[in-house]
Scaffold this active site. Structure first.
Site, PDB file in Angstrom:
ATOM      1  N   GLY A 312       0.749  -1.156   0.129  1.00  0.00           N
ATOM      2  CA  GLY A 312       0.025   0.061   0.001  1.00  0.00           C
ATOM      3  C   GLY A 312       1.029   1.435   0.088  1.00  0.00           C
ATOM      4  O   GLY A 312       1.611   1.477   0.821  1.00  0.00           O
ATOM      5  N   PHE A 315      -0.774   6.910   2.546  1.00  0.00           N
ATOM      6  CA  PHE A 315       0.070   8.053   3.429  1.00  0.00           C
ATOM      7  C   PHE A 315       0.932   7.323   4.361  1.00  0.00           C
ATOM      8  O   PHE A 315       2.035   7.377   4.805  1.00  0.00           O
ATOM      9  CB  PHE A 315      -0.820   9.002   4.176  1.00  0.00           C
ATOM     10  CG  PHE A 315      -1.459  10.139   3.246  1.00  0.00           C
ATOM     11  CD1 PHE A 315      -0.905  11.093   2.913  1.00  0.00           C
ATOM     12  CD2 PHE A 315      -2.896   9.815   3.000  1.00  0.00           C
ATOM     13  CE1 PHE A 315      -1.637  12.080   2.333  1.00  0.00           C
ATOM     14  CE2 PHE A 315      -3.605  10.794   2.215  1.00  0.00           C
ATOM     15  CZ  PHE A 315      -2.797  11.920   1.751  1.00  0.00           C
ATOM     16  N   GLY A 316       0.251   6.215   5.047  1.00  0.00           N
ATOM     17  CA  GLY A 316       0.990   5.474   5.948  1.00  0.00           C
ATOM     18  C   GLY A 316       2.184   4.564   5.428  1.00  0.00           C
ATOM     19  O   GLY A 316       3.184   4.624   5.720  1.00  0.00           O
ATOM     20  N   GLU A 471     -17.342  18.492   2.325  1.00  0.00           N
ATOM     21  CA  GLU A 471     -16.794  19.159   1.228  1.00  0.00           C
ATOM     22  C   GLU A 471     -17.279  18.903  -0.206  1.00  0.00           C
ATOM     23  O   GLU A 471     -17.189  19.804  -1.148  1.00  0.00           O
ATOM     24  CB  GLU A 471     -15.170  18.673   1.452  1.00  0.00           C
ATOM     25  CG  GLU A 471     -14.635  19.181   2.487  1.00  0.00           C
ATOM     26  CD  GLU A 471     -13.274  18.436   2.760  1.00  0.00           C
ATOM     27  OE1 GLU A 471     -12.517  19.174   3.731  1.00  0.00           O
ATOM     28  OE2 GLU A 471     -12.922  17.553   2.219  1.00  0.00           O
ATOM     29  N   ALA A 617      -5.153  11.066   7.879  1.00  0.00           N
ATOM     30  CA  ALA A 617      -3.604  10.923   6.926  1.00  0.00           C
ATOM     31  C   ALA A 617      -2.567  11.066   8.068  1.00  0.00           C
ATOM     32  O   ALA A 617      -1.537  10.400   7.790  1.00  0.00           O
ATOM     33  CB  ALA A 617      -3.608  11.965   5.985  1.00  0.00           C
TER      34      ALA A 617
END
Length: 720
Positions: A312, A315-316, A471, A617
């Site tokens: 993956g 972000f991580g 949003e 995130a």
């Protein structure tokens, strides 16, 4: 040197020294790589303004310039008028080219020749010498990353333009060979200057070639030490820093009232780019490359280094790899896409504000300079924790440590049949599909003769009032009121009805109540209809049912109500919660698997003071860095590893083009100030300078023109 010899040499160092040395060197190189293009641009700016200012002064008083050319510094082999015209032309045109990095080598060479003639034929000055030394660097190396030359270099070398390939090969040779040789020449030149300053050598006419006056005041002992360092090329960056500090101190003491910035810029170039050829620093760098770093080819990395597989590139995963790459480990990063997606701005693709390329970065480009990182495209299907292998596609891979950062997908709470009628936003494909669906709704309304269908097509329902839903609703309202204004003949997009459905009693439930109220007021000002305490019970192609008796006629439903983790728990047969998150211990290890970690949306961690870590995130990045630090301590045989603790850095959500809410715990913001802060944070978190600039330019354009430029409908139309 063979791989076996390399391994033996590397094994002579203790684990602590190998790990620590690699971290220090990689960190130093990362810092230099980060600042070098900025510093290069600053050097070009200061040099260009000095030369350009001289040209402007002469051009503004042309009679005086001609008089000087005739009587003050005449060139014996050229007419004064011709010399004046050529000189002023160079001083006006070449600095502009140098600043923008366009034909940098030619511009730098023209200025260098002009200064050299002035130095030899007229009054010699130290300023000319410093500028010549700096310009010689640009003649040989060219401009840095922030330049037109670098932007077009890749394509120019393979183009069909006459002489393009041999010219690019020459430029590459100058960069690879000429620039390091110039650094070597500069070292010797400075060493001779220091010795002359200390009175150890006397040379007739040295003021023409040596900037002795600029270094007056340096003690003889320090001059000798610096000279030795420069001659052998040992710790040259430190020597450059010492020269900057010494000259600055002398200037503050009043011993150098006429000291200019240009010696400092030259020393700065040596700090950033090193000692060049024939130096101890270069020998040490080569030794580190072959024995510690192995950053040239993946196959050169010793096979006995621990193999860490990260699944993956969210972000991580990226945060984990970015930290791990500095360690003596082999890293394989697997993702089913070849890009890293900045998901917080995905809704702006769906509402035609940004293009996919603005919020996605090719993964390989992020690690092109890290030889111990291998990037693979593939989707993991299974993990055999006993054999320490995983399967992706038709391939398998062994690992020593496995980091699962596989993210999450939409959850329809057991109603997967709603998915075709209520798409969510998790991938670029989702964003492009939703954009086409939203824009196509307006197009179909324009072409329809059925008033009931027009109303249905201009009704947009967003399910879920977390940050994504809020949003998204605000962005659709902005699109309808501003982005599509005056675009249609028969319909008025501003009459579109945007409905935000929330099962709870307020929107943004993770935010404080007062910020939720501010967000609700901002949405209402945009014309968004907020339905609280409303549970969706059915979704079809042309309607949404709320509760038992309310139906909303619509052909556009967007899902932002829930997510479910990837099937990583199934691969490991591990315990999971209702959302599919894998149970982990205090060290982010999957229960029962000491060498398998789960981070981000994949992990069910309660490391937020006993509460579940949010799917944000920053949380994923903190977990990724923690796992990398955990592995580092294992390599160092350090058993003192503290449990993972999530530190909440705040929450942000934007509503339209001029309002947002921000919660940092100790401080709450809403309105325009929060909106600007939201924009700055999101631009800063984007990967790659290109993405940051592109998003910033698009936002500025949209903000001041009220126009959205990515109004493209792609994909097949199922019918009007």
């Amino acid at each position: 040197m063979t791989i076996d010899q390399t391994v033996l040499q590397e094994e002579r160092l203790s684990p602590f020294l190998r790990v620590t040395l690699r971290i220090w060197v990689k960190t130093y190189r990362s810092i230099i790589a980060l600042i070098s293009p900025v510093f290069d641009l600053l050097v070009r700016l200061f040099v260009a303004q000095a030369i350009f200012r001289s040209g402007v002064v002469k051009l503004s008083d042309w009679d005086t310039a001609l008089s000087l050319a005739r009587f003050e510094y005449p060139v014996s082999w050229m007419a004064p008028e011709t010399a004046a015209v050529i000189g002023v032309t160079i001083e006006i045109v070449a600095p502009i080219l140098l600043l923008f990095g366009f034909f940098t080598r030619g511009a730098a060479l023209a200025i260098l020749i002009l200064l050299a003639i002035s130095q030899i034929e007229y009054i010699p000055t130290d300023l000319n010498l410093w500028l010549i030394a700096i310009l010689g660097w640009y003649v040989l190396r060219g401009a840095g990353g922030f330049s037109f030359d670098r932007a077009v270099a890749g394509g120019l070398g393979g183009s069909a333009l006459p002489f393009a390939q041999p010219v690019m090969r020459l430029f590459q040779f100058l960069t690879d060979v000429g620039a390091p040789m110039w650094l070597c020449v500069l070292r010797i030149w400075l060493a001779v200057t220091l010795l002359a300053t200390a009175g150890m050598i006397n040379m007739a006419g040295s003021e023409i070639f040596l900037p002795v006056r600029s270094l007056v005041g340096i003690s003889p002992v320090l001059a000798i030490i610096l000279t030795l360092s420069l001659v052998i090329g040992l710790v040259v960056p430190i020597t450059g820093l010492a020269l900057i500090i010494t000259l600055s101190t002398l200037a503050v003491m009043g011993l150098h009232p006429d000291l200019t910035l240009y010696p400092m810029l030259l020393f700065g170039l040596m700090i950033v780019f090193g000692a060049g050829y024939l130096s101890v620093d270069r020998m040490i760098s080569n030794w580190l490359e072959h024995n510690i770093l192995f950053d040239r080819k993946y196959e050169d990395v010793p096979e006995h280094w621990p193999h860490i597989v990260v699944v993956g590139a969210g972000f991580g995963g990226l945060a984990c790899v970015a930290k791990l790459k500095n360690l003596p480990v082999r890293i394989t990063l697997i993702d089913r896409h070849n890009y890293h997606l900045f998901q917080p701005l995905l809704y702006q693709i769906a509402t035609a504000a940004l293009s996919p390329a603005d919020v996605a970065t090719p993964i390989r480009g992020l690690f092109r300079n890290d030889g111990n990182v291998r990037v693979l495209l593939g989707e993991v299907r299974s993990v055999d924790s006993k054999a320490k292998t995983l399967t992706y596609g038709q391939n398998s891979l062994e690992y020593d440590h496995l980091v699962l950062a596989t993210g999450a997908s939409h959850s329809y709470f057991g109603k997967d049949e709603w998915a075709p009628f209520a798409p969510g936003l998790k991938t670029i494909e989702d964003g492009v599909s939703v954009r086409a669906h939203v824009l196509r709704a307006f197009e179909r309304a324009e072409s329809s003769n059925d008033p009931e269908r027009v109303k249905r097509l201009l009704t947009f329902v967003v399910v879920g009032a977390g940050p994504t839903g809020v949003e998204l609703a605000g962005a659709i309202a902005e699109l309808a009121h501003h982005g599509l204004k005056d675009e249609f003949s028969r319909i008025d997009p501003a009459e579109a009805q945007i409905i935000l459905v929330q099962s709870g009693d307020r929107i943004l439930p993770a935010f404080p109540e007062d910020l939720s109220a501010h967000a609700a007021a901002s949405l209402s000002n945009l014309g968004v209809d907020i339905r609280l305490k409303s549970r969706v019970t059915d979704i079809a192609a042309d309607r949404v049912k709320i509760g038992d008796d309310i139906e909303i006629a619509t052909e556009t439903v967007l899902w932002a109500a829930g997510v479910i983790a990837s099937p990583a728990g199934q691969w490991l047969e591990a315990d999971t919660d209702r959302a599919g998150r894998v149970a982990v211990d205090d060290y982010m290890r999957v229960a029962g698997h000491d060498n398998v970690f789960a981070i981000g949306d994949t992990a069910g961690s309660n490391a937020w003071d006993g509460n579940p870590v949010p799917g944000l995130a920053p949380a994923a990045k903190q977990a990724g860095v923690y796992v990398a630090n955990y592995i580092q301590k294992q390599l160092l045989d350090d058993k003192q590893i503290a449990p993972f603790r999530y530190k909440h850095q705040g929450s942000l959500a934007t509503i339209g083009r001029k309002s947002a809410v921000a919660d940092f715990g100790f401080m709450k913001l809403h309105g325009a100030l929060a909106w600007w802060l939201w924009g700055a944070v999101h631009v800063g978190f984007l990967s790659g300078m290109r993405n940051r600039i592109s998003v910033l330019v698009n936002w500025i354009w949209s903000y001041f023109t009220l126009q959205l430029g990515i109004r493209l409908i792609t994909g097949k139309d199922s019918g009007a």
